[in-house]
Design a protein around this motif. Structure first.
Motif, PDB file in Angstrom:
ATOM      1  N   LYS A   1       0.835  -1.201   0.000  1.00  0.00           N
ATOM      2  CA  LYS A   1       0.000   0.000   0.000  1.00  0.00           C
ATOM      3  C   LYS A   1       0.872   1.253   0.000  1.00  0.00           C
ATOM      4  CE  LYS A   1      -3.876   2.387   2.041  1.00  0.00           C
ATOM      5  NZ  LYS A   1      -5.026   2.349   2.930  1.00  0.00           N
ATOM      6  N   ARG A   2       1.956   1.234   0.760  1.00  0.00           N
ATOM      7  CA  ARG A   2       2.863   2.391   0.789  1.00  0.00           C
ATOM      8  C   ARG A   2       3.455   2.638  -0.598  1.00  0.00           C
ATOM      9  NH1 ARG A   2       8.202   3.574   1.988  1.00  0.00           N
ATOM     10  NH2 ARG A   2       8.811   1.453   2.458  1.00  0.00           N
ATOM     11  N   ALA A   3       3.787   1.567  -1.303  1.00  0.00           N
ATOM     12  CA  ALA A   3       4.350   1.695  -2.652  1.00  0.00           C
ATOM     13  C   ALA A   3       3.299   2.220  -3.633  1.00  0.00           C
ATOM     14  CB  ALA A   3       4.880   0.352  -3.124  1.00  0.00           C
ATOM     15  N   ILE A   4       2.081   1.687  -3.549  1.00  0.00           N
ATOM     16  CA  ILE A   4       1.014   2.132  -4.453  1.00  0.00           C
ATOM     17  C   ILE A   4       0.728   3.616  -4.262  1.00  0.00           C
ATOM     18  CG2 ILE A   4      -1.469   1.930  -4.918  1.00  0.00           C
ATOM     19  CD1 ILE A   4      -1.154  -1.102  -4.360  1.00  0.00           C
ATOM     20  N   LEU A   5       0.710   4.057  -3.017  1.00  0.00           N
ATOM     21  CA  LEU A   5       0.442   5.465  -2.720  1.00  0.00           C
ATOM     22  C   LEU A   5       1.681   6.343  -2.883  1.00  0.00           C
ATOM     23  CD1 LEU A   5      -1.849   5.076   0.426  1.00  0.00           C
ATOM     24  CD2 LEU A   5      -2.538   5.532  -1.936  1.00  0.00           C
ATOM     25  N   MET A   6       2.821   5.714  -3.171  1.00  0.00           N
ATOM     26  CA  MET A   6       4.095   6.415  -3.331  1.00  0.00           C
ATOM     27  C   MET A   6       4.405   7.292  -2.118  1.00  0.00           C
ATOM     28  SD  MET A   6       4.224   7.284  -7.397  1.00  0.00           S
ATOM     29  CE  MET A   6       2.568   7.903  -7.580  1.00  0.00           C
ATOM     30  N   LEU A   7       4.273   6.700  -0.937  1.00  0.00           N
ATOM     31  CA  LEU A   7       4.552   7.401   0.306  1.00  0.00           C
ATOM     32  C   LEU A   7       5.944   7.036   0.808  1.00  0.00           C
ATOM     33  CD1 LEU A   7       1.203   6.766   2.215  1.00  0.00           C
ATOM     34  CD2 LEU A   7       1.894   8.861   1.075  1.00  0.00           C
TER      35      LEU A   7
ATOM     36  N   THR B   1       4.482   7.902   5.877  1.00  0.00           N
ATOM     37  CA  THR B   1       3.653   6.768   6.293  1.00  0.00           C
ATOM     38  C   THR B   1       3.626   6.659   7.810  1.00  0.00           C
ATOM     39  OG1 THR B   1       4.232   5.595   4.268  1.00  0.00           O
ATOM     40  CG2 THR B   1       3.285   4.288   6.041  1.00  0.00           C
ATOM     41  N   ALA B   2       4.767   6.854   8.446  1.00  0.00           N
ATOM     42  CA  ALA B   2       4.835   6.805   9.908  1.00  0.00           C
ATOM     43  C   ALA B   2       3.930   7.869  10.522  1.00  0.00           C
ATOM     44  CB  ALA B   2       6.272   6.979  10.377  1.00  0.00           C
ATOM     45  N   LYS B   3       3.930   9.075   9.960  1.00  0.00           N
ATOM     46  CA  LYS B   3       3.061  10.137  10.468  1.00  0.00           C
ATOM     47  C   LYS B   3       1.603   9.770  10.284  1.00  0.00           C
ATOM     48  CE  LYS B   3       6.227  14.003   9.904  1.00  0.00           C
ATOM     49  NZ  LYS B   3       6.531  15.244   9.164  1.00  0.00           N
ATOM     50  N   THR B   4       1.262   9.177   9.140  1.00  0.00           N
ATOM     51  CA  THR B   4      -0.117   8.767   8.872  1.00  0.00           C
ATOM     52  C   THR B   4      -0.579   7.729   9.891  1.00  0.00           C
ATOM     53  OG1 THR B   4       0.181   9.173   6.512  1.00  0.00           O
ATOM     54  CG2 THR B   4      -1.656   7.763   7.138  1.00  0.00           C
ATOM     55  N   LEU B   5       0.308   6.799  10.223  1.00  0.00           N
ATOM     56  CA  LEU B   5      -0.026   5.742  11.184  1.00  0.00           C
ATOM     57  C   LEU B   5       0.154   6.191  12.635  1.00  0.00           C
ATOM     58  CD1 LEU B   5       1.646   2.689   9.412  1.00  0.00           C
ATOM     59  CD2 LEU B   5      -0.782   3.239   9.505  1.00  0.00           C
ATOM     60  N   ARG B   6       0.691   7.394  12.839  1.00  0.00           N
ATOM     61  CA  ARG B   6       0.973   7.941  14.166  1.00  0.00           C
ATOM     62  C   ARG B   6       1.947   7.052  14.939  1.00  0.00           C
ATOM     63  NH1 ARG B   6      -4.414   8.703  17.016  1.00  0.00           N
ATOM     64  NH2 ARG B   6      -4.342   6.518  16.493  1.00  0.00           N
ATOM     65  N   VAL B   7       3.022   6.660  14.244  1.00  0.00           N
ATOM     66  CA  VAL B   7       4.110   5.897  14.869  1.00  0.00           C
ATOM     67  C   VAL B   7       5.423   6.566  14.477  1.00  0.00           C
ATOM     68  CG1 VAL B   7       2.829   3.724  14.822  1.00  0.00           C
ATOM     69  CG2 VAL B   7       4.347   4.270  12.934  1.00  0.00           C
ATOM     70  N   THR B   8       6.497   6.148  15.113  1.00  0.00           N
ATOM     71  CA  THR B   8       7.812   6.674  14.756  1.00  0.00           C
ATOM     72  C   THR B   8       8.369   5.869  13.586  1.00  0.00           C
ATOM     73  OG1 THR B   8       8.960   5.214  16.288  1.00  0.00           O
ATOM     74  CG2 THR B   8       8.256   7.376  17.144  1.00  0.00           C
ATOM     75  N   PRO B   9       9.291   6.454  12.812  1.00  0.00           N
ATOM     76  CA  PRO B   9       9.900   5.689  11.711  1.00  0.00           C
ATOM     77  C   PRO B   9      10.535   4.365  12.144  1.00  0.00           C
ATOM     78  CG  PRO B   9      10.292   8.010  11.375  1.00  0.00           C
ATOM     79  CD  PRO B   9       9.657   7.874  12.740  1.00  0.00           C
ATOM     80  N   PRO B  10      11.224   4.294  13.300  1.00  0.00           N
ATOM     81  CA  PRO B  10      11.754   2.989  13.713  1.00  0.00           C
ATOM     82  C   PRO B  10      10.648   1.949  13.971  1.00  0.00           C
ATOM     83  CG  PRO B  10      12.903   4.726  14.869  1.00  0.00           C
ATOM     84  CD  PRO B  10      11.749   5.375  14.161  1.00  0.00           C
TER      85      PRO B  10
END
Length: 62
Positions: free
Chosen positions: A14-20, A25-34
């Motif tokens: 999904k991240r690839a399809i949306l080109m995020l 993506t981490a901000k969208t999911l409200r998580v940190t990049p790690p």
């Protein structure tokens, strides 16, 4: 709650399809990049809030 490798693959697709990017993506999911890296690796025992955030994001139309 376990995020399996199958779910991790769906997140990456999904991240690839949306080109995020990972940070976006981490901000969208409200998580940190790690944490996103752990999610995308699979077999991650996520807290309930993170698990729900990932599952809700996956069921959203894109």
């Amino acid at each position: 709650m376990l995020i399996t490798e199958e779910v991790a693959t769906k997140v990456r697709v999904k991240r690839a399809i949306l080109m995020l990017g990972k940070v976006e993506t981490a901000k969208t999911l409200r998580v940190t990049p790690p944490t996103l890296a752990k999610i995308e690796a699979g077999n991650y025992d996520a807290p309930k809030r993170i698990y729900e955030s990932v599952m809700n994001w996956l069921v959203e139309d894109y």
